[in-house]
Design an enzyme around this catalytic site. Structure first.
Site, PDB file in Angstrom:
ATOM      1  N   LYS A 176       0.827  -1.209   0.000  1.00  0.00           N
ATOM      2  CA  LYS A 176       0.000   0.000   0.000  1.00  0.00           C
ATOM      3  C   LYS A 176       0.870   1.271   0.000  1.00  0.00           C
ATOM      4  O   LYS A 176       2.056   1.224   0.300  1.00  0.00           O
ATOM      5  CB  LYS A 176      -0.914   0.000   1.229  1.00  0.00           C
ATOM      6  CG  LYS A 176      -1.901  -1.166   1.235  1.00  0.00           C
ATOM      7  CD  LYS A 176      -2.832  -1.135   0.025  1.00  0.00           C
ATOM      8  CE  LYS A 176      -3.956  -2.157   0.106  1.00  0.00           C
ATOM      9  NZ  LYS A 176      -3.498  -3.546  -0.008  1.00  0.00           N
TER      10      LYS A 176
HETATM   11  C1  LIG Z   1      -9.466  -2.553  -1.671  1.00  0.00           C
HETATM   12  C2  LIG Z   1      -8.896  -3.299  -0.499  1.00  0.00           C
HETATM   13  N1  LIG Z   1      -9.664  -3.519   0.577  1.00  0.00           N
HETATM   14  C3  LIG Z   1      -9.194  -4.168   1.663  1.00  0.00           C
HETATM   15  C4  LIG Z   1      -7.902  -4.629   1.703  1.00  0.00           C
HETATM   16  C5  LIG Z   1      -7.497  -5.404   2.915  1.00  0.00           C
HETATM   17  O1  LIG Z   1      -6.446  -4.925   3.574  1.00  0.00           O
HETATM   18  P1  LIG Z   1      -5.643  -5.875   4.599  1.00  0.00           P
HETATM   19  O2  LIG Z   1      -5.065  -6.989   3.793  1.00  0.00           O
HETATM   20  O3  LIG Z   1      -4.637  -4.953   5.173  1.00  0.00           O
HETATM   21  O4  LIG Z   1      -6.653  -6.351   5.586  1.00  0.00           O
HETATM   22  C6  LIG Z   1      -7.047  -4.413   0.609  1.00  0.00           C
HETATM   23  C7  LIG Z   1      -5.639  -4.838   0.566  1.00  0.00           C
HETATM   24  O5  LIG Z   1      -5.098  -5.781   0.900  1.00  0.00           O
HETATM   25  C8  LIG Z   1      -7.569  -3.748  -0.517  1.00  0.00           C
HETATM   26  O6  LIG Z   1      -6.805  -3.556  -1.604  1.00  0.00           O
END
Ligand SMILES: Cc1ncc(COP(=O)(O)O)c(C=O)c1O
Length: 302
Positions: free
Chosen positions: A109
Site C-alpha cells: 500500500k
Molecule cells: C481494496 C482493499 N480492501 C481491503 C484490503 C485489505 O487490507 P488488509 O489486507 O490490510 O486487511 C485491501 C488490501 O489488501 C484492498 O486492496
C-alpha cells in the site's frame, strides 16, 4: 450490504464475517472502474443496511451520488480507503466522508506498516465498539498501564497494531504526500506515452488526481490481455491484476449462487485490465521502458 465486485476480496469478506450478506454491484465502466451508483440503487431492498464503496486505485468513487442515495434510503456508507490514503474528494480526505472509513497498511500500500490498518468512524459509539473488538472485547487498553481488574463485554479479536509497526508507520506517513505526488506524475507519464503512441489501450480516471495507488491499463480487446502480460513478463516487467471479480470466486459462487454474467461490466473489465509497475522511486525511464514494451507487443500483435 452492497459492495463492488471489482475489489479485493477483503471488502466482501468483512461483510460476510460480520454476519451480513454481501450483495455485489457492478462497475461504472472502462473510464471509471468504481462502483456504479445506479446499479447500487437497483439492488437496494428492504433488507439492505448499507453500502461499501471502494476508492479503486485511490480515485474517489462517485461520492455525490452515493451520499445522496444512502441519505434517501437511510443506509450507512463505509469507505474502503485501502488504496486511498492522502487522497481527497471535494476538499475532504477519502475515508472521512462516509459513516466509517477503513485503511490498509499492508506492504503493497501507499502507506505501509508491513501489516495492519485503521478504522475511522463518525459515531463515538461505533468507535468504542471498534476499540473493544480490536482487543478481545476487554475494557482494558493493553497499551495503557496494567489493569488490576477488567471486564470482557463482548467477543473480540487481536487486531492491535504493535509498537514496532507504529514505528514503521510514522516515517511512512511523513513520506506519503511526496510519494503520492510522485506516483501521480508517473501515471501521467504512462498516460501521455500511451496517448502519443495511439495504441488500442486506455488508462481510466483521466483528469483525476487520486493517491496514485495503481497504474491500470485497459486493453481494447480481451484477447490481447494475457499475451501482453506475457510479453511484459518476458521483458522482466512484472504486472498484476486488480481484480478478479469477487462474485466469481469459488466461495462466493457456492455460498450465494453467483455465475458468470451476473455483473457484466466488471466481468468484462476484469478480462481487459493489467496493473503496470508503479512505485514512488520508479524513474521516468523505467516508465518509458514499460510503454515501449507495450508498443512493441502491439506492433507484432495478430
Ligand atoms: C481494496 C482493499 N480492501 C481491503 C484490503 C485489505 O487490507 P488488509 O489486507 O490490510 O486487511 C485491501 C488490501 O489488501 C484492498 O486492496
Amino acid at each position: 450490504m452492497i459492495v463492488p465486485t471489482l475489489t479485493f476480496v477483503a471488502s466482501a469478506n468483512a461483510v460476510a464475517l460480520s454476519g451480513g450478506r454481501p450483495v455485489f454491484a457492478d462497475s461504472i465502466g472502462p473510464d471509471d472502474l468504481s462502483i456504479d451508483p445506479a446499479d447500487v440503487e437497483r439492488r437496494i431492498t428492504p433488507a439492505t443496511r448499507g453500502v461499501m464503496c471502494v476508492h479503486y486505485a485511490g480515485y474517489p468513487c462517485q461520492m455525490d451520488a452515493l451520499l445522496d442515495l444512502c441519505d434517501r434510503h437511510g443506509l450507512f456508507l463505509i469507505e474502503d480507503a485501502a488504496h486511498a490514503p492522502g487522497a481527497s474528494w471535494d476538499g475532504r480526505a477519502l475515508g472521512t466522508i462516509g459513516d466509517a472509513g477503513c485503511f490498509s497498511f499492508f506492504g503493497n500500500k501507499n502507506m505501509s506498516t508491513g501489516e495492519g490498518g485503521m478504522v475511522l468512524a463518525r459515531d463515538p459509539q461505533v468507535r468504542d465498539q471498534v476499540r473493544l473488538l480490536r482487543s478481545h472485547g476487554m475494557t482494558w487498553d493493553r497499551y495503557r498501564g496494567h489493569a488490576s481488574a477488567y471486564d470482557v463485554v463482548r467477543l473480540g479479536f487481536n487486531y492491535r497494531p504493535s509498537e514496532l509497526t507504529a514505528a514503521l508507520g510514522r516515517p511512512q506517513l511523513a513520506k506519503l504526500p511526496a510519494n503520492n505526488e510522485r506516483r501521480n506524475a508517473l501515471i501521467e507519464r504512462y498516460r501521455a506515452r500511451f496517448d502519443e503512441a495511439g495504441l488500442p489501450v486506455r488508462m481510466p480516471f483521466r483528469g483525476q488526481i487520486g493517491s496514485g495507488h495503481l497504474a491500470v491499463l485497459i486493453v481494447d480487446r480481451a484477447q490481447d490481455r494475457d499475451p501482453l502480460r506475457d510479453a511484459l513478463g518476458g521483458a522482466g516487467i512484472q504486472t498484476s491484476l486488480h481484480y478478479p471479480p469477487v462474485h466469481l470466486f469459488d466461495h462466493y459462487r457456492t455460498a450465494y449462487g453467483h455465475a458468470t454474467g451476473d455483473l457484466p461490466v466488471a466481468e468484462d473489465l476484469a478480462l481487459r485490465i493489467i496493473t503496470l509497475p508503479l512505485y514512488p522511486t520508479m524513474t521516468p525511464e523505467q516508465v518509458d521502458a514499460v510503454c515501449d514494451t507495450v508498443a512493441a507487443y502491439f506492433e507484432g500483435a495478430p
